[in-house]
Scaffold this motif. Structure first.
Motif, PDB file in Angstrom:
ATOM      1  N   ARG A  15       0.826  -1.202   0.000  1.00  0.00           N
ATOM      2  CA  ARG A  15       0.000   0.000   0.000  1.00  0.00           C
ATOM      3  C   ARG A  15       0.870   1.266   0.000  1.00  0.00           C
ATOM      4  O   ARG A  15       1.991   1.257   0.517  1.00  0.00           O
ATOM      5  CB  ARG A  15      -0.930  -0.025   1.212  1.00  0.00           C
ATOM      6  CG  ARG A  15      -1.908  -1.209   1.145  1.00  0.00           C
ATOM      7  CD  ARG A  15      -2.591  -1.486   2.467  1.00  0.00           C
ATOM      8  NE  ARG A  15      -1.721  -2.062   3.451  1.00  0.00           N
ATOM      9  CZ  ARG A  15      -1.619  -3.389   3.695  1.00  0.00           C
ATOM     10  NH1 ARG A  15      -2.325  -4.250   3.010  1.00  0.00           N
ATOM     11  NH2 ARG A  15      -0.805  -3.832   4.622  1.00  0.00           N
ATOM     12  N   TRP A  16       0.338   2.335  -0.544  1.00  0.00           N
ATOM     13  CA  TRP A  16       1.082   3.579  -0.679  1.00  0.00           C
ATOM     14  C   TRP A  16       1.632   4.047   0.671  1.00  0.00           C
ATOM     15  O   TRP A  16       2.782   4.462   0.770  1.00  0.00           O
ATOM     16  CB  TRP A  16       0.167   4.653  -1.284  1.00  0.00           C
ATOM     17  CG  TRP A  16       0.835   5.968  -1.429  1.00  0.00           C
ATOM     18  CD1 TRP A  16       1.658   6.366  -2.437  1.00  0.00           C
ATOM     19  CD2 TRP A  16       0.768   7.062  -0.517  1.00  0.00           C
ATOM     20  NE1 TRP A  16       2.109   7.650  -2.217  1.00  0.00           N
ATOM     21  CE2 TRP A  16       1.571   8.090  -1.035  1.00  0.00           C
ATOM     22  CE3 TRP A  16       0.111   7.265   0.690  1.00  0.00           C
ATOM     23  CZ2 TRP A  16       1.731   9.313  -0.392  1.00  0.00           C
ATOM     24  CZ3 TRP A  16       0.264   8.480   1.330  1.00  0.00           C
ATOM     25  CH2 TRP A  16       1.065   9.493   0.784  1.00  0.00           C
ATOM     26  N   SER A  19       5.284   2.844   2.807  1.00  0.00           N
ATOM     27  CA  SER A  19       6.675   3.228   2.532  1.00  0.00           C
ATOM     28  C   SER A  19       7.136   4.389   3.403  1.00  0.00           C
ATOM     29  O   SER A  19       6.341   5.252   3.786  1.00  0.00           O
ATOM     30  CB  SER A  19       6.832   3.623   1.060  1.00  0.00           C
ATOM     31  OG  SER A  19       6.513   2.540   0.234  1.00  0.00           O
ATOM     32  N   THR A  70       9.851  -2.202  -2.051  1.00  0.00           N
ATOM     33  CA  THR A  70       9.402  -0.882  -2.484  1.00  0.00           C
ATOM     34  C   THR A  70       7.992  -1.004  -3.055  1.00  0.00           C
ATOM     35  O   THR A  70       7.461  -2.114  -3.186  1.00  0.00           O
ATOM     36  CB  THR A  70      10.336  -0.317  -3.572  1.00  0.00           C
ATOM     37  OG1 THR A  70      10.256  -1.160  -4.731  1.00  0.00           O
ATOM     38  CG2 THR A  70      11.785  -0.244  -3.091  1.00  0.00           C
ATOM     39  N   ASP A  71       7.414   0.119  -3.413  1.00  0.00           N
ATOM     40  CA  ASP A  71       6.086   0.092  -4.035  1.00  0.00           C
ATOM     41  C   ASP A  71       6.090  -0.803  -5.268  1.00  0.00           C
ATOM     42  O   ASP A  71       5.138  -1.529  -5.522  1.00  0.00           O
ATOM     43  CB  ASP A  71       5.642   1.496  -4.427  1.00  0.00           C
ATOM     44  CG  ASP A  71       5.363   2.378  -3.215  1.00  0.00           C
ATOM     45  OD1 ASP A  71       5.143   1.825  -2.125  1.00  0.00           O
ATOM     46  OD2 ASP A  71       5.367   3.609  -3.369  1.00  0.00           O
TER      47      ASP A  71
END
Length: 142
Positions: A15-16, A19, A70-71
């Motif tokens: 999910r955004w 991070s 990472t994303d």
């Protein structure tokens, strides 16, 4: 000789908000991915066996973070397997992989079956034990 056990796998969306400023998923979020996979494993395992899910609590958890997520690494795949089954506790191993199949983190959790009424441990039921043993490696006698 040890037979290869079943492994439960599920995909968890990165999910955004997971991070940090460096664009890496926060380590606490990786532990949450393991928790989410563990919860799905226990719930789906019980449902597939016709067993009512019962309470368990985490007694101990160790995690090792091997490479950044990472994303762009997601969704991550979390594999859950059983390491040990005792009288009232069991140990699950979690392996978190990115979309390229790289192992990003591993973690072992010791869970204790729990009686919510008495707030004490309880023995695993035969149904719970049966579900867990499907995912436990079996060593054949020599």
């Amino acid at each position: 000789m040890t037979t290869t056990p079943e492994v439960y796998s599920c995909d968890i969306q990165v999910r955004w908000g997971d991070s940090d400023r460096l664009g890496h998923v926060n380590n606490a979020r990786v532990v949450e991915y393991m928790q989410e996979a563990r919860s799905l494993f226990l719930t789906e395992g019980a449902t597939s066996a016709g067993v009512t899910p019962r309470a368990v609590v985490v007694r101990k958890m160790d995690a090792e973070f091997l490479r950044p997520i990472t994303d762009a690494s997601g969704p991550v795949r979390v594999d859950v397997s059983v390491v040990r089954v005792g009288t009232s506790s069991f140990t699950l191993r979690h392996v978190v992989k990115d979309t390229a199949g790289n192992v990003c983190a591993t973690g072992d959790a010791v869970l204790v079956s729990f009686d919510v009424r008495t707030e004490t441990s309880r023995p695993l039921s035969d149904g719970e034990r049966g579900i867990l043993e499907r995912y436990l490696p079996v060593t054949a006698p020599a």
